[in-house]
Scaffold this active site. Structure first.
Site, PDB file in Angstrom:
ATOM      1  N   VAL A 133      -4.183  -0.349 -12.489  1.00 40.36           N
ATOM      2  CA  VAL A 133      -3.515   0.129 -13.703  1.00 40.36           C
ATOM      3  C   VAL A 133      -2.078   0.544 -13.392  1.00 40.36           C
ATOM      4  O   VAL A 133      -1.156   0.264 -14.170  1.00 40.36           O
ATOM      5  CB  VAL A 133      -4.296   1.308 -14.314  1.00 40.36           C
ATOM      6  CG1 VAL A 133      -3.506   1.954 -15.456  1.00 40.36           C
ATOM      7  CG2 VAL A 133      -5.656   0.839 -14.823  1.00 40.36           C
ATOM      8  N   GLU A 134      -1.891   1.193 -12.253  1.00 44.48           N
ATOM      9  CA  GLU A 134      -0.564   1.715 -11.917  1.00 44.48           C
ATOM     10  C   GLU A 134       0.448   0.609 -11.644  1.00 44.48           C
ATOM     11  O   GLU A 134       1.610   0.706 -12.054  1.00 44.48           O
ATOM     12  CB  GLU A 134      -0.656   2.631 -10.696  1.00 44.48           C
ATOM     13  CG  GLU A 134      -1.358   3.956 -10.942  1.00 44.48           C
ATOM     14  CD  GLU A 134      -0.508   4.931 -11.741  1.00 44.48           C
ATOM     15  OE1 GLU A 134       0.669   4.618 -12.032  1.00 44.48           O
ATOM     16  OE2 GLU A 134      -1.013   6.006 -12.075  1.00 44.48           O
ATOM     17  N   SER A 135       0.034  -0.453 -10.929  1.00 48.26           N
ATOM     18  CA  SER A 135       1.054  -1.377 -10.427  1.00 48.26           C
ATOM     19  C   SER A 135       0.630  -2.835 -10.338  1.00 48.26           C
ATOM     20  O   SER A 135       1.425  -3.672  -9.906  1.00 48.26           O
ATOM     21  CB  SER A 135       1.464  -0.945  -9.013  1.00 48.26           C
ATOM     22  OG  SER A 135       0.369  -1.145  -8.110  1.00 48.26           O
ATOM     23  N   TYR A 139      -5.049   6.265 -20.441  1.00 49.35           N
ATOM     24  CA  TYR A 139      -5.063   5.947 -19.008  1.00 49.35           C
ATOM     25  C   TYR A 139      -6.484   5.860 -18.461  1.00 49.35           C
ATOM     26  O   TYR A 139      -6.857   4.871 -17.820  1.00 49.35           O
ATOM     27  CB  TYR A 139      -4.268   7.023 -18.285  1.00 49.35           C
ATOM     28  CG  TYR A 139      -4.083   6.856 -16.804  1.00 49.35           C
ATOM     29  CD1 TYR A 139      -3.186   5.927 -16.288  1.00 49.35           C
ATOM     30  CD2 TYR A 139      -4.764   7.680 -15.903  1.00 49.35           C
ATOM     31  CE1 TYR A 139      -2.971   5.808 -14.918  1.00 49.35           C
ATOM     32  CE2 TYR A 139      -4.557   7.564 -14.536  1.00 49.35           C
ATOM     33  CZ  TYR A 139      -3.660   6.633 -14.057  1.00 49.35           C
ATOM     34  OH  TYR A 139      -3.469   6.524 -12.706  1.00 49.35           O
TER      35      TYR A 139
END
Length: 224
Positions: free
Chosen positions: A54-56, A159
């Protein structure tokens, strides 16, 4: 699984996010062995690999508008707190192995503080202070309650269910219509050099293309 998670499952399997999952399913192969090894060594759930997705999308040099850097998107101060060096020569927030270790330790600390992995993930996104204040205002320690009462930022409310949706897909991609071959894992040995050394000299010594050496050392910012 609830309505919020299902909505993200639909987005990533039937909607505009499908291509994002295809890219992630391919790139996860590069780093899965290393990430899962470190998560296990630090005693945190292996499913947290999908937080990095999800982050990158597993891109070590990813950079956000808030200047968060690396696969796990550390801001400068948090990275320094967990021992990630940042100077003119290197930025270890982009070191896949060291940043994974730091992220696992940070998530472990957040779980120790909140006693719940959903709240730990929420705090990873928005900061532990915001989560603590939301819990104090509501008297609740349930992520879904805090999200339902709009006590957390919108990004954080999305998130956690996004991570859960990506975890569900990642564990059984064929069920959701994905047929993607993961990239081969990166196999490398970490070697310490005794003094500043030109990358071109190292690449020549290893008989390795320079761009490949740089790709394997994304935290190195200069030519040495």
């Amino acid at each position: 699984i609830n309505d919020r998670v299902i909505s993200f499952l639909d987005l990533y399997t039937k909607g505009s996010g499908r291509r994002t999952i295809e890219v992630a399913l391919e790139r996860i192969g590069l780093y899965r062995p290393m990430i899962e090894r470190i998560l296990a060594e630090e005693g945190v759930p292996l499913d947290l690999i999908y937080l990095a997705q999800v982050e990158s999308l597993f891109k070590p040099k990813a950079r956000s508008r808030a200047q968060a850097q690396g696969m796990w998107q550390f801001i400068s101060s948090r990275g320094a707190e967990y021992g990630l060096r940042q100077n003119w020569w290197i930025d270890e927030r982009s070191d896949p192995e060291k940043s994974t270790r730091a992220a696992a330790q940070h998530l472990g600390d957040l779980y120790e503080q909140f006693g719940d992995w959903y709240l730990a993930m929420a705090a990873y996104n928005s900061g532990p202070g915001r989560v603590s204040r939301a819990m104090a205002r509501t008297g609740s320690s349930d992520f879904w309650t805090l999200a339902g009462q709009l006590q957390l930022p919108r990004e954080t409310r999305n998130y956690v269910p996004t991570i859960l949706a990506m975890t569900i897909i990642g564990k059984n991609p064929t069920r959701y219509g994905f047929d993607v071959t993961p990239s081969d894992g990166i196999e490398a040995e970490r070697v310490r050099v005794s003094s500043a050394t030109d990358l071109r000299v190292i690449a020549d010594y290893l008989d390795l293309p320079l761009d490949q050496l740089q790709a394997m050392n994304p935290h190195v910012l200069r030519w040495a």
